[in-house]
Design a protein around this motif. Structure first.
Motif, PDB file in Angstrom:
ATOM      1  N   UNK A 112       0.986  -1.258   0.199  1.00  0.00           N
ATOM      2  CA  UNK A 112       0.197   0.050   0.095  1.00  0.00           C
ATOM      3  C   UNK A 112       0.770   1.187  -0.042  1.00  0.00           C
ATOM      4  N   UNK A 113       1.825   1.312   0.723  1.00  0.00           N
ATOM      5  CA  UNK A 113       2.863   2.310   0.767  1.00  0.00           C
ATOM      6  C   UNK A 113       3.486   2.569  -0.616  1.00  0.00           C
ATOM      7  N   UNK A 114       3.711   1.620  -1.105  1.00  0.00           N
ATOM      8  CA  UNK A 114       4.394   1.584  -2.562  1.00  0.00           C
ATOM      9  C   UNK A 114       3.444   2.296  -3.389  1.00  0.00           C
ATOM     10  N   UNK A 115       2.368   1.936  -3.389  1.00  0.00           N
ATOM     11  CA  UNK A 115       1.273   2.434  -4.234  1.00  0.00           C
ATOM     12  C   UNK A 115       0.939   4.050  -3.948  1.00  0.00           C
ATOM     13  N   UNK A 178      -4.528  15.036 -14.001  1.00  0.00           N
ATOM     14  CA  UNK A 178      -4.893  15.339 -12.483  1.00  0.00           C
ATOM     15  C   UNK A 178      -5.906  14.546 -11.953  1.00  0.00           C
ATOM     16  N   UNK A 179      -7.069  14.369 -12.935  1.00  0.00           N
ATOM     17  CA  UNK A 179      -8.306  13.760 -12.387  1.00  0.00           C
ATOM     18  C   UNK A 179      -7.583  12.054 -11.899  1.00  0.00           C
ATOM     19  N   UNK A 180      -6.649  11.646 -12.531  1.00  0.00           N
ATOM     20  CA  UNK A 180      -6.161   9.987 -12.203  1.00  0.00           C
ATOM     21  C   UNK A 180      -5.516  10.206 -10.962  1.00  0.00           C
ATOM     22  N   UNK A 181      -4.848  11.640 -10.352  1.00  0.00           N
ATOM     23  CA  UNK A 181      -4.299  11.103  -9.218  1.00  0.00           C
ATOM     24  C   UNK A 181      -5.506  11.166  -8.328  1.00  0.00           C
ATOM     25  N   UNK A 182      -6.581  11.823  -8.188  1.00  0.00           N
ATOM     26  CA  UNK A 182      -7.777  11.853  -7.178  1.00  0.00           C
ATOM     27  C   UNK A 182      -8.247  10.202  -7.127  1.00  0.00           C
ATOM     28  N   UNK A 187      -8.766   4.652  -4.622  1.00  0.00           N
ATOM     29  CA  UNK A 187      -8.525   3.198  -4.909  1.00  0.00           C
ATOM     30  C   UNK A 187      -7.563   2.918  -3.739  1.00  0.00           C
ATOM     31  N   UNK A 188      -6.488   3.718  -3.381  1.00  0.00           N
ATOM     32  CA  UNK A 188      -5.531   3.044  -2.446  1.00  0.00           C
ATOM     33  C   UNK A 188      -6.284   3.057  -1.072  1.00  0.00           C
ATOM     34  N   UNK A 201     -14.403  -1.540  -8.008  1.00  0.00           N
ATOM     35  CA  UNK A 201     -15.220  -0.398  -8.827  1.00  0.00           C
ATOM     36  C   UNK A 201     -14.568   0.553  -9.190  1.00  0.00           C
ATOM     37  N   UNK A 202     -13.683   1.113  -8.270  1.00  0.00           N
ATOM     38  CA  UNK A 202     -12.809   2.307  -8.803  1.00  0.00           C
ATOM     39  C   UNK A 202     -11.609   1.851  -9.961  1.00  0.00           C
ATOM     40  N   UNK A 203     -11.189   0.497  -9.550  1.00  0.00           N
ATOM     41  CA  UNK A 203     -10.065   0.028 -10.455  1.00  0.00           C
ATOM     42  C   UNK A 203     -10.845   0.077 -11.998  1.00  0.00           C
ATOM     43  N   UNK A 204     -11.871  -0.406 -11.993  1.00  0.00           N
ATOM     44  CA  UNK A 204     -12.487  -0.715 -13.385  1.00  0.00           C
ATOM     45  C   UNK A 204     -12.679   0.906 -14.013  1.00  0.00           C
ATOM     46  N   UNK A 205     -13.266   1.791 -13.189  1.00  0.00           N
ATOM     47  CA  UNK A 205     -13.408   3.124 -13.715  1.00  0.00           C
ATOM     48  C   UNK A 205     -12.342   3.882 -14.300  1.00  0.00           C
ATOM     49  N   UNK A 206     -11.102   3.671 -13.426  1.00  0.00           N
ATOM     50  CA  UNK A 206      -9.760   4.143 -13.749  1.00  0.00           C
ATOM     51  C   UNK A 206      -9.561   3.980 -15.110  1.00  0.00           C
TER      52      UNK A 206
END
Length: 219
Positions: A112-115, A178-182, A187-188, A201-206
């Motif tokens: 998680x920290x690596x992400x 920039x939207x991807x950062x959020x 996700x994390x 669900x968030x992973x799919x939406x990304x």
């Protein structure tokens, strides 16, 4: 000539994979443009290898849709086909959704920290306009749940179709970055909270949120 004893053989698998990655990345980052002819002799000289691993790499790239190979004639970098990218996007989105759903609750604190670290580097690269660094950090972030799952079939599907998406994504990074950062942060947080359904669900939406305008095709 005498053959030296106990000399380890060259790992042809590593050589073949390295040549493939070098050519793949050169197409994704725009070094080789759509419609450009790729000659195995020139590529072999550029990479300092024989023609054999180059030809094998071009076959793999053809299977992924990054090049168009006409046997006995020519190999060219493929145009960016909107529908092909959308199809690849849908498949890759489903693979990441599955990976995140399966590993949520199992990822280590270090993972998680690596992400989070990857997302910080991603945000910095987006802010500075460094597309290459942004894509590398983005790929690193999403690779962590996939690697943790250890599903080789899923990894093979992503490896095959992800480059098509990355090439198209590179063209829109100033718009979507920039939207991807959020989205990454969301996700994390969901993974850390153990919310497998929400994280998946968030992973799919990304991935599924990537869109390519008709005006960007064939460039």
């Amino acid at each position: 000539m005498p053959i030296p004893p106990n000399t380890p053989a060259v790992d042809r698998t590593l050589l073949r994979d390295d040549v493939y990655r070098r050519l793949r990345d050169a197409i994704v980052d725009g070094t080789f443009r759509p419609g450009e002819q790729l000659k195995d002799g020139d590529l072999a000289a550029w990479l300092g290898v024989s023609r054999t691993p180059v030809r094998e790499a071009l076959l793999r790239l053809a299977a992924s849709g990054l090049v168009v190979a006409l046997p006995g004639r020519s190999t060219t970098v493929s145009a960016i086909d909107i529908q092909v990218v959308r199809d690849a996007r849908d498949v890759v989105a489903a693979m990441h959704e599955l990976a995140v759903r399966e590993v949520t609750g199992r990822l280590s604190e270090q993972d998680v920290d690596r992400m989070r670290d990857a997302n910080r580097r991603f945000a910095g690269a987006v802010a500075s306009g460094d597309v290459k660094a942004a894509l590398e950090a983005d790929e690193e972030l999403h690779r962590i749940p996939v690697a943790a799952l250890g599903n080789q079939a899923l990894e093979a599907v992503i490896e095959r179709f992800d480059p098509l998406i990355r090439r198209a994504e590179r063209m829109r990074f100033g718009v979507d970055g920039r939207a991807s950062v959020n989205r990454h942060e969301q996700l994390i947080n969901l993974i850390e909270a153990g919310d497998a359904k929400g994280a998946a669900s968030v992973a799919f939406d990304i991935w599924h949120s990537l869109s390519i305008d008709d005006t960007e095709a064939d460039t």
